[in-house]
Write an enzyme that holds these catalytic residues in place. Structure first.
Site, mmCIF file in Angstrom:
data_model
loop_
_atom_site.group_PDB
_atom_site.id
_atom_site.type_symbol
_atom_site.label_atom_id
_atom_site.label_comp_id
_atom_site.label_asym_id
_atom_site.label_seq_id
_atom_site.Cartn_x
_atom_site.Cartn_y
_atom_site.Cartn_z
ATOM 1 N N ASP A 27 0.842 -1.194 0.000
ATOM 2 C CA ASP A 27 0.000 0.000 0.000
ATOM 3 C C ASP A 27 0.878 1.245 0.000
ATOM 4 O OD1 ASP A 27 0.151 1.174 3.033
ATOM 5 O OD2 ASP A 27 0.337 -1.007 2.998
ATOM 6 N N SER A 28 0.411 2.305 -0.629
ATOM 7 C CA SER A 28 1.111 3.587 -0.670
ATOM 8 C C SER A 28 2.523 3.404 -1.223
ATOM 9 C CB SER A 28 1.114 4.227 0.721
ATOM 10 O OG SER A 28 1.481 5.594 0.657
ATOM 11 N N ALA A 29 3.566 3.726 -0.458
ATOM 12 C CA ALA A 29 4.926 3.475 -0.944
ATOM 13 C C ALA A 29 5.127 2.003 -1.262
ATOM 14 C CB ALA A 29 5.947 3.939 0.088
ATOM 15 N N GLY A 61 2.897 0.063 -2.552
ATOM 16 C CA GLY A 61 2.335 -0.152 -3.879
ATOM 17 C C GLY A 61 3.318 0.249 -4.966
ATOM 18 N N HIS A 102 -6.856 7.909 1.750
ATOM 19 C CA HIS A 102 -5.651 7.112 1.565
ATOM 20 C C HIS A 102 -5.483 6.078 2.686
ATOM 21 C CE1 HIS A 102 -1.751 6.463 -0.255
ATOM 22 N NE2 HIS A 102 -1.135 6.630 0.894
#
EC number: 4.2.1.105
Length: 315
Positions: free
Chosen positions: A160-162, A164, A286
Site C-alpha cells: 500500500d502507498s509506498a 504499492g 488514503h
C-alpha cells in the site's frame, strides 16, 4: 542551547536535520504477538539478508499443509511491502499486523512482510533493493516455513502507498529477471509527477509537500518524472511487468487517486499480456483500511477483494 537547523520538515512523517539526525513522527515499530488467537495465525521474525541487514515478519495460517505435500497443495506466498512514504512504519508495526494476519488466515497465504531500510537515512533505491532481495529469498525457500509449507513457484507481491510503488518496481524487475509472479496488488499506490493528472491538485499545498517528500526520500537524485515515482515514464516498457495479473486499488478521497487510475489505464493499454482490474472505494481516503478503527463495511469490502485476488486464481 543551539537550535538544530532543519534540512527537511515533512510532518506528519519526519523531520531531518542538517546534522543528519532524523526525528520520525509516526509509524514506530512494535513487537507483534507471535500467535493471534482470533485467527490462529502464527508469526515470527526472519533474517532475509544479514549483511544489509534486511528482516521480515512471516505469517503462517493455521493447519498449514505438511512438508510432504505436493507443491500444488501448499500455500501461495505473498511478499508484502508496507507503506509510509518510504520513511516511516515497519513490518512489525501495529498498523500492519492485524491486516496481514487477516490476509494470511482468510486467503490461506504464507505472508512475508519485508522490513526494508527507510529513507532519508537510506534513500532509494535501498527500499527497492531490499524488497527485491526478499522476493528472491522467498522464491529460493529461504526459511524453513517457506520450504515446508509454501509453493515458492506461486508468488504474489503487494503493498500500500509506498509499498504499492515498490510492488510495481519489483514486478518490473521480476519481468527483466524472467520471474513470473502470480499477481501484483498496488493499494493506493504512491506515484507522482511534475504535471497534474486529471483533477489532481485540488488539495491546497499538497503538490509542494509531495514534491519535497520525493526529493527527501530519493536523496535529491531523482526528478519528479523519473520512472521510480512516475510509471508513465516507462509506458513503452510496461509490457515487461513480470506478473500474470494485477489489481490496482484507489480511494475517491485520496489525493493520489488520479495516479492510481492512470497507472491502471497504462497497464490496460500496454502490450502487457496480463489481466488488470481497478477497484475504487467511494467516500474514503488514503489507506483508510489500515486505520485503527477500520472495522467498517468499506474496509471489509477492500480486504475481501484482496482475499479474492490472492485466493481466487490457483492455476
Amino acid at each position: 542551547m543551539e537550535t538544530e537547523e532543519l534540512l527537511h520538515d515533512l510532518p506528519p512523517l519526519f523531520r531531518q536535520y542538517k546534522s543528519g539526525r532524523v526525528e520520525r513522527l509516526a509509524g514506530a515499530a512494535a513487537t507483534p504477538a507471535p500467535f493471534d488467537p482470533a485467527t490462529g495465525v502464527t508469526s515470527k521474525l526472519a533474517v532475509v539478508d544479514p549483511a544489509t541487514p534486511v528482516f521480515a515478519c512471516l505469517y503462517l495460517p493455521p493447519n498449514p499443509p505438511p512438508a510432504t505435500s505436493p507443491p500444488a497443495a501448499k500455500l501461495p506466498l505473498l511478499v508484502y511491502f508496507h507503506g509510509g512514504g518510504f520513511c516511516i512504519e515497519s513490518a512489525f508495526s501495529d498498523t500492519y499486523h492485524p491486516h496481514l494476519t487477516a490476509l494470511a488466515a482468510r486467503a490461506r497465504l504464507l505472508v512475508v512482510s519485508v522490513d526494508y531500510r527507510l529513507a532519508p537515512e537510506h534513500p532509494l533505491p535501498a527500499a527497492y533493493d531490499d524488497c527485491w532481495a526478499a522476493v528472491q529469498w522467498a522464491a529460493s525457500s529461504g526459511d524453513p516455513w517457506i520450504a515446508d509449507h509454501a509453493d515458492s513457484g506461486r508468488i504474489f507481491v503487494a503493498g500500500d502507498s509506498a509499498g504499492g510503488n515498490i510492488a510495481h518496481r519489483v514486478a518490473m524487475w521480476a519481468g527483466v529477471a524472467g520471474l513470473l509472479l502470480d499477481g501484483m496488488a498496488a493499494v493506493h499506490p504512491y506515484f507522482w509527477g511534475s504535471q497534474a493528472v486529471g483533477e489532481e491538485g485540488r488539495e491546497e499545498g499538497w503538490r509542494a509537500w509531495m514534491d519535497d517528500l520525493w526529493r527527501a526520500v530519493s536523496g535529491g537524485r531523482k526528478g519528479l518524472d523519473d520512472a521510480w515515482i512516475n510509471p508513465a515514464a516507462e509506458r513503452e516498457v510496461a509490457a515487461r511487468l513480470g506478473c500474470r495479473r494485477a489489481l490496482v486499488c484507489v480511494a475517491e478521497e485520496d489525493p493520489m487517486r488520479e495516479r492510481g487510475r492512470a497507472y491502471y489505464e497504462m497497464l490496460k493499454g500496454s502490450r502487457w499480456a496480463g489481466e488488470v482490474e481497478l477497484v475504487e472505494t467511494k467516500g474514503e481516503g488514503h489507506v483508510f483500511h489500515l486505520e485503527r478503527d477500520a472495522s467498517g463495511e468499506k474496509a471489509e469490502q477492500l480486504t475481501a477483494k484482496l482475499v479474492e485476488f490472492f485466493a481466487g486464481d490457483r492455476k
